[in-house]
Enzyme design. Structure first.
Site, PDB file in Angstrom:
ATOM      1  N   GLU A 123      54.803 176.844  32.366  1.00 25.80           N
ATOM      2  CA  GLU A 123      54.046 175.386  33.077  1.00 25.80           C
ATOM      3  C   GLU A 123      54.703 174.717  31.649  1.00 25.80           C
ATOM      4  OE1 GLU A 123      49.618 175.423  32.141  1.00 25.80           O
ATOM      5  OE2 GLU A 123      49.642 172.805  33.111  1.00 25.80           O
ATOM      6  N   ASP A 154      44.558 172.486  40.453  1.00 29.30           N
ATOM      7  CA  ASP A 154      44.142 172.454  39.029  1.00 29.30           C
ATOM      8  C   ASP A 154      43.008 172.302  38.646  1.00 29.30           C
ATOM      9  OD1 ASP A 154      44.815 174.216  36.823  1.00 29.30           O
ATOM     10  OD2 ASP A 154      46.797 172.877  36.540  1.00 29.30           O
ATOM     11  N   HIS A 169      44.662 177.749  42.938  1.00 27.84           N
ATOM     12  CA  HIS A 169      44.545 177.415  41.641  1.00 27.84           C
ATOM     13  C   HIS A 169      44.182 176.597  41.584  1.00 27.84           C
ATOM     14  CE1 HIS A 169      47.526 176.898  38.684  1.00 27.84           C
ATOM     15  NE2 HIS A 169      46.575 176.499  37.544  1.00 27.84           N
TER      16      HIS A 169
HETATM   17  N1  ADE Z   1      43.440 175.530  31.927  1.00 34.11           N
HETATM   18  C1  ADE Z   1      42.734 174.674  32.797  1.00 34.11           C
HETATM   19  N2  ADE Z   1      44.002 174.555  33.191  1.00 34.11           N
HETATM   20  C2  ADE Z   1      45.047 174.656  32.909  1.00 34.11           C
HETATM   21  C3  ADE Z   1      46.034 174.397  32.645  1.00 34.11           C
HETATM   22  N3  ADE Z   1      47.018 173.619  33.736  1.00 34.11           N
HETATM   23  N4  ADE Z   1      47.154 175.276  32.151  1.00 34.11           N
HETATM   24  C4  ADE Z   1      46.833 175.926  31.076  1.00 34.11           C
HETATM   25  N5  ADE Z   1      45.307 176.354  31.395  1.00 34.11           N
HETATM   26  C5  ADE Z   1      44.701 175.857  31.667  1.00 34.11           C
HETATM   27 ZN    ZN Z   2      45.882 176.190  35.812  1.00 26.29          ZN
END
Ligand code: ADE
Ligand code: ZN
Length: 329
Positions: free
Chosen positions: A203, A281, A21
């Site tokens: 999330e 991320d 990720h």
């Molecule tokens: N694009 C880049 N990082 C992201 C995240 N944490 N959640 C959603 N879209 C993203």
């Molecule tokens: Zn992401």
């Protein structure tokens, strides 16, 4: 030799791991942002690298996304995309990453006039270099969920000449208000093309979005998934079907998904028998690459060496390199 205890930082550094990720555009460090802005004649609303870093204080996902899309506008040429991915992949290798499944957001570039081929060729060159250094890399094309289904279909069509360079598709950007079901037909088409499927879910969005990602899109992995823990039946499903979660502790802290790293659910996920992994991320925005995520969260929730080893092993087990497509998928 005496019996020296190995510190958690040493264990984390030395253990082979996969990163599953990482948005390559989220690895754009402010220094590179300034260099590329100068090179490409793009004006930035900041006067210095320090001022950029100070602007990175987010109350939620959307506040981050606004700066993320703004920042990546400095990426214009094949060389820019090469430099971006090459810098990330070198850092990953130094962190003991042996395999990367890398996200990219083509619509964030094609939408401002950069041809898809420009980014595909720049990323590919960095990927080939990485493989030569011994770190395998695959690409996952993410659809921006705040855009329409039609725009996602157009992106998938545009990507067809590059199918042999793509492992799969994902779904990212503003979650709440854009449920996975919005992209049911696009994901079905991607699956018919032989692509693997993942999606960001849970999330900021509710457990229902995680259910939709599994049941309607048929994804094999959930990106984040924090809010799945609110639903016992969903936890059972994730555990019983060994659906990986690609969890991002420093992202969760920066975007206020958790108030405090000590309250991060990674340890609870392991205790529940979930196939949780640790990832970065958007490391340039959230304060650390993969090993920093491991170190900070391991300390905050008091993970044992065995816990760290489980997370690293999970990342290898959760990678598509280790998993054939689901039966019936
Ligand atoms: N694009 C880049 N990082 C992201 C995240 N944490 N959640 C959603 N879209 C993203
Ligand atoms: Zn992401």
């Amino acid at each position: 030799m005496g019996h020296q205890t190995t510190s958690p930082a040493d264990v984390i550094r030395d253990i082979p791991k996969a990163e599953l990720h990482i948005h390559v555009e989220g690895s754009l460090e402010p220094e590179m942002m300034f260099d590329l802005a100068r090179r490409n004649g793009v004006s930035l609303p900041y006067r210095s690298v320090e001022k950029v870093r100070r602007a990175y204080a987010f109350a939620n996902l959307q506040e981050f996304l606004d700066l993320y899309y703004q920042g990546m506008a400095v990426l214009q040429t094949e060389e820019d995309f090469f430099a971006l991915a090459d810098a990330y992949l070198r850092r990953a290798a130094a962190d003991g990453v042996v395999h990367v499944e890398m996200f990219f957001d083509p619509q964030a570039h094609t939408g401002r006039g950069v041809p898809l081929g420009t980014l595909m060729d720049g990323l590919e060159r960095a990927i080939v270099r990485s493989r030569e250094r011994g770190v395998s890399v695959s690409l996952i094309l993410c659809f921006l969920r705040h855009l329409t289904e039609r725009e996602a279909f157009e992106t998938l069509e545009e990507a067809e000449p590059y199918l042999d360079r793509l492992l799969g598709v994902g779904l990212d950007s503003s979650e709440v208000g854009h449920p996975p079901s919005k992209f049911a037909r696009v994901f079905a088409a991607a699956r018919d093309l032989g692509l693997r499927l993942v999606a960001h879910a849970g999330e900021e969005g509710p457990p229902e979005y995680v259910w939709e990602a599994l049941e309607i899109l048929g994804v094999e992995r959930i990106d984040h998934g924090n809010r799945a823990l609110e639903d016992d039946a969903l936890v059972a499903r994730l555990r019983d079907d060994r659906i990986p979660l690609t969890v991002c502790p420093l992202s969760n802290l920066a975007l206020r998904v958790v108030d405090d790293l000590a309250a991060h659910p990674i340890r609870r996920m392991l205790d529940l028998g979930l196939l949780a992994t640790v990832n970065s991320d958007d490391p340039a925005y959230f304060g650390g690459y993969i090993n920093e995520n491991f170190r900070r969260v391991a300390e905050a929730v008091d993970l044992s060496t065995a816990g760290i080893e489980t997370l690293a092993r999970n990342s290898l087990d959760a990678s598509f390199a280790a998993r054939s497509p689901r039966a019936g998928a």
